[in-house]
Structure formats: C-alpha cells, structure tokens
Design a protein around this motif. Structure first.
Motif: not given
Ligand SMILES: [Mg+2]
Ligand SMILES: Cc1ncc(C[n+]2csc(CCOP(=O)(O)OP(=O)(O)O)c2C)c(N)n1
Lengths: 319, 301
Positions: B169-170, B197, B199, B201-202
């Motif tokens: 996603d990042g 994905d 999630n 988060q990155q």
């Molecule tokens: Mg991510």
C-alpha cells in the motif's frame, strides 16, 4: 583520403522509422511503444500497418519501460520510442531494474539526442545518455552515423537477444553508408586508412570526421577515420590496432566528455597503450537554445574542432 | 494462531503439486509452515522484511497452492500458465518459501537467503536464475507496469491465462503505479488481477500519517478498474475473492483486489505497528514466533 559519395541527406530518426517498418513485416514478434511521440520518432508507418502491435502509452515513460519489460516475458521484442532524454534520465531506475538487471530483450530507441535537437534548449538536449546507458551491465549501446546505418542497426538489434540502447537524432546528414550494409553490433568500421592519427567518431560526428579528414589531407596529414557505431561492447581490438599504427588519437561525439566515447577510448589507452588522446565533446556543460548548426559551432563539435584536436594531438605525439 | 485439526502431510516440494486442489484447512497448514520459513530466513541473516511477508503468506499460498495454474518446471515465458509478479520485492521471503514449497527449487536453498553466492537474493532477481522469478523487483512502483506488459503479450499470443501482481500500500505512493493504473483500463487489459497489501503500514509509520492513501476503492474505480475488497488473512474469504476475480476477468476491465492484512500476521508481537517492516527477530524472539506458528507436521528446512 577516400571519397564518400552520397545522393541525399536524411535524418537518422527516419532510418529508425524505416527499419522498424521493415521489422513489422519480417518479424511478427516485434512490437512498438511510444509515449506520445509517434511522429517525432517516425513510427507512423509501423503504427498504420501493424496497429495491433503498436502501443500508445501516453506521456508516461516509466510505465512504458515497465510494460516493455513485461512484453518480453511473452516473447515479444518491444521497441520503445521517445526522445533520448525521456528514454534514459527520466527512467534510469526502470531501465536498470526491470530491463538491464532483469536481462530483458527491450530495444530502447531514442531520438533527438544532443544539442542538435536545437531550439527547445537544454531541458531536451541530453548529453549524458550514452554514459548512463554504457554503465549498465548487460546493456548494448549503439549510435549509428546516417540514415542507412540507423535502418540497418534497427533491423539488426531485433535479432540480438538482450537490452539495447539505440541512439539517433534529428539532424539531416549525408546518407553515405551502403543501403545494403550488414550491421555488425560491436564491430567498428574503418572508413579511411591513415598513418598519422586515428579519429574515432560516433553518430553524425562521423561525417564531421570525414570533412575534417579532407581538410587534414590538404595539410598533408593522413588521418585514419573509424566509425564507432557501437559504444558498448566497445571494439577494443579495432581501436588498439589503429593506435598501434598511428600512435595518437582523437575522439568525436555529440555527448559529454564524461562517460562518452572519448572516455571509453581513454580507459582503453590508459590500460593497454598509453598514447596521447584529444576529445571533441561537450565539456561539462548543458546545452541551450539555438539552431543545430549554431550549437554545433558553439559547443565545439564541427570539423574545424576535429582538425584543431588533431593538430594538438600530433604536437603531443612529436614531443 | 489457532491451528486446524485436519492432518496434512509435511509441506515439501515433493508432496505439494501445484495443481492439487487444497482445502482451506490444508492451505492454513501450508501458510503456517511458510510463516515459519519467513521468520527463520530473516533470523538466519539478521536482516530482511518479515512484516509484509507474514501478512501476505495467506495470499501467496492461496495463489500457488489453489488458484493459479502454474508449473514448477519453470519456463520464463509461462505460456499457458498464470503468472505472478511481486512488485513489493522486499517481501521476498514469503515468495521464496512459497516457490520452494511448491517445487520450484529445493526447500533447503531457503537457508542461503541473503548470503553470498546464493540464488536467493535479498530482493527477487533473475540474474542468478532462481526458478519462479521473471523480473527483478525491489525498487518500488514498477511491477504493475511489468504485469501489464506480460498480460498484453498473453493477449497477442492468444494465451487466455491471467497475470497477477502484488503491490504494497505504501508502494502506491509511487507515481508510476498511477501511470499504469491509467493505462490498464484504457487498453482493456482484462487478464490482469492486481492486488494491494493494505496493511496500513510502511517504513516510517502508518500510511495514514506518512501519506494518506485515501479512498483507494474510489480512486481505482475512477481510473476504470473493477475493484474487489477482501480480508487477506482469512483464507475463507480470500480464496472466494480470488475465484470471483477470475470470473470477472475477460470482461474489458482490469481487476483490483484491495486486500486488508495485518503486517506481521501470525506473530503477536509483530502485529499492530510498522516496527517489523524490516527488522529480523533475535534468538529469543524467533523462539517466541515459532511457538506461535505451529503446524501438524513441521518440515522446517
Ligand atoms: Mg504497507
Ligand atoms: C523506489 C523505492 N523507494 C524506497 C524504497 C525503500 N522501501 C522499501 S520498502 C518501503 C516501504 C513500502 O511500504 P509498503 O509498500 O506499504 O510495504 P510494507 O512496509 O507494508 O511491507 C520503502 C520506502 C524502495 N525499495 N524503493
């Protein structure tokens, strides 16, 4: 000095367009992509006759390089077409990872290289492309000298398996090489044999080298003129054979001195045969607006500049 | 993590042929073994990216052991096969484990991850000839374009199989992704199934704080994609979504699956933050992780 007769002058990008169109007919795996520069790259004929194998990507060069890499996985031979600046600097990391490191059979075809792009100015006049491309492992780098040779090179690279950077441009130059030539990747072409100095030229500077050769002949200087149409793999054997005879060299290119043909010659001489070398190239500067002729003059890329470099290197040789 | 009771044979390249249809219970067993591989691989070299790898284990297991048609006797051109590309190459451990355990290369080779003279490079690469890998990735943002090209080559070749590509996603913060997102619907690349994905988060923190991705469904729909959403850590939901995506392909639109996952899924102390994006567990932490990643018949490399 040999004569190099020609019946017309043409731009090298049209040689690319003609070669690509031939490939469309002869090789069903050849596909072409452009980033909104179909006409500038002379890809119209291919587009018209093979529309199902022509991909308009829009102004998205990074995406174009990735798509080209992906197309090779299904056995296609993609030819990407945009200006040299947007074919290299704009997408260096895409080429590095998805094409060169991945060993993908993409032909990166780049027009409008160098200051001879003219009035658009320095934003479009890339002079670093050969250096960037030759530094990449697995990359073959080709810079043909006229229409016929560009056409022959375009056709030849389709039969070579691996990533290729093919550079050509807008200037109209004498079309003097044979129409039926076999283009051999990595094989330098000795145009004129000579005893006093080796002139290694690439791209349309090959014609300037021929003009310089004539001026030098009138001065009693016998120049060997060699067309280095392939920057990488570099034909070390041909370069060494020539300098072992002439004992000095001049390189000529429309590119930065850093990273260009002269740099390849210098590396080789330093390692194998430390002989004097002068370089005709742009010396650590951006270009600017102007007509191609004015810019060639201002940036020191004319036949006179090659002559002056030869005289300088001959003086160094005599010392 | 709770373990299903269904008994399965050890997960090895010999026992899992790619074409066999696996039940969700069997897939869960394989995913647990893959998760064990992931934590052991990154622990072994004190480097690598466990977080995203653990979060995507269910997806890769579902693809390689249930959904995709593929042949571990690897052919680069993948003619007549479904292809998978990993654009977020840093989660290479999960891909390597799944490839090895579906028969592409010996499971023992996972022990060479990130070591000198290995085919199992830090990020996926073709240079060393590791079977299963078709292009290098690691520099983010390039995989969607590559997958589009591979999908278009399939169309030109009259090959009706699908091309899958996973992105982080990042990673969607990269501009090239949106160039590709614009291209695929325009050129009707409808044999393409992309996955994100999600999630949240990155590296530097939650995506909401680093660069808010906003309404991804609305964004991709506005670009002309058919968008599905699913739970990427629940095989009972994930597998049906993947099957739905296959049903929807060939209808003129590229397909995007927004897959909600938890970074670090399966290891409690790795979940809930970005901390384990790219950190390897120490000896103690590895033990703790392995205690949570139980399989009926453990077959660690
Ligand atoms: Mg991510
Ligand atoms: C072009 C590029 N820029 C930066 C990085 C460094 N990098 C590796 S992973 C990552 C974060 C990716 O975030 P996401 O896609 O969400 O993956 P996750 O952390 O969820 O696994 C970054 C910035 C990179 N690999 N490529």
């Amino acid at each position: 000095m040999k004569e190099f007769p020609y019946s017309e002058s043409k731009d090298t990008r049209s040689g690319f367009g003609a070669g690509l169109h031939e490939l469309g007919k002869s090789n069903p795996n050849v596909v072409a992509l452009t980033a909104d520069l179909t006409g500038s790259l002379k890809m119209d004929a291919f587009k018209k006759d093979f529309p199902e194998r022509f991909f308009q990507v829009g102004i998205a060069e990074a995406n174009m390089m990735g798509i080209a890499a992906g197309l090779t996985i299904g056995g296609k031979i993609p030819f990407t077409g945009t200006f040299a600046n947007f074919s290299t600097g704009r997408v260096y990391d895409q080429i590095r990872q998805s094409i060169a490191y991945s060993g993908k059979n993409v032909k990166i075809c780049a027009s409008h290289a160098g200051v001879t792009l003219g009035e658009d100015g320095a934003t479009h006049q890339i002079l670093e492309d050969l250096g960037m491309m030759k530094m990449l492992p697995h990359m073959t780098v080709i810079n043909p000298c006229d229409f016929n040779q560009t056409k022959a090179a375009t056709i030849a690279i389709a039969d070579y398996e691996g990533p290729v950077y093919l550079r050509f441009g807008r200037p109209v130059v004498p079309n003097f090489t044979p129409a039926d030539q076999q283009f051999e990747i990595g094989k330098a072409v000795v145009l004129n044999e000579g005893a006093d100095v080796s002139i290694f030229a690439t791209g349309h500077l090959v014609w300037k080298a021929i003009l310089a050769g004539k001026i030098l002949a009138e001065k009693g200087i016998d120049a060997e003129i060699i067309n280095i149409h392939t920057i990488k793999p570099f034909d070390e054997e041909a370069v060494l054979a020539s300098v072992r005879k002439t004992r000095c060299a001049v390189s000529a290119e429309e590119h930065q001195m850093n990273g260009g043909l002269g740099d390849s010659v210098a590396q080789l001489l330093a390692r194998e045969e430390p002989l004097p070398l002068e370089m005709v190239a742009v010396n650590d500067s951006f270009g600017e607006s102007g007509t191609p002729d004015q810019l060639m003059e201002k940036y020191g890329l004319m036949e006179n500049d090659i002559v002056a470099a030869v005289e300088k290197v001959l003086a160094r040789k005599r010392k | 993590m709770s373990q299903p009771s269904a008994s399965t044979s050890p997960v090895t390249s010999e026992t899992h042929s790619a074409s066999a249809t696996k039940t969700p219970a069997e897939l869960k067993q394989i995913a647990a073994q893959v998760r064990r591989d992931i934590v052991r691989m990154v622990h072994g070299v004190s480097s690598g990216h466990p977080g995203g790898s653990l979060g995507c284990a269910d997806l890769l297991v579902a693809l390689y052991f249930r959904v995709m048609k593929h042949d571990p006797a690897f052919a680069m051109n993948g003619e007549g096969e479904d292809l998978f590309f990993l654009s977020n190459g840093h989660i290479s451990p999960v891909w390597y484990s799944v490839l090895a355990r579906s028969g592409y290369f010996p499971v023992s080779e996972l022990g060479t991850f990130r070591k000198l003279n290995s085919r199992v490079q830090g990020h996926p690469a073709t240079e060393e000839g590791l079977p299963g890998i078709r292009i290098a990735s690691g520099s983010l943002g390039q995989g969607l374009s590559v997958a589009i090209g591979a999908a278009q080559a399939k169309k030109l070749n009259g090959d009706d199989r699908q091309v899958y590509v996973l992105m982080g996603d990042g990673e969607l913060e990269e501009g090239q992704v949106w160039e590709a997102a614009m291209y695929a619907p325009h050129h009707k690349v409808d044999n393409l199934i992309a996955l994100v994905d999600r999630n949240g988060q990155q590296i530097d923190g939650p995506t909401d704080a680093i660069m808010n991705l906003g309404n991804l469904r609305a964004k991709f729909e506005a670009f002309g994609w058919k968008v599905l959403e699913t739970d990427g850590n629940d095989l009972e939901k994930l597998v049906p979504t993947l099957e739905e995506a296959r049903q929807l392909s060939g209808q003129g639109l590229p397909i995007m699956i927004l897959m909600d996952t938890q970074m670090g899924y399966g290891v409690d102390y790795m979940m809930g933050s970005h901390k384990w994006h790219g950190t390897a567990p120490n000896d103690e932490q590895l033990e703790l992780a392995l205690q949570q990643l139980l399989v009926d018949q453990q077959s660690d490399y």
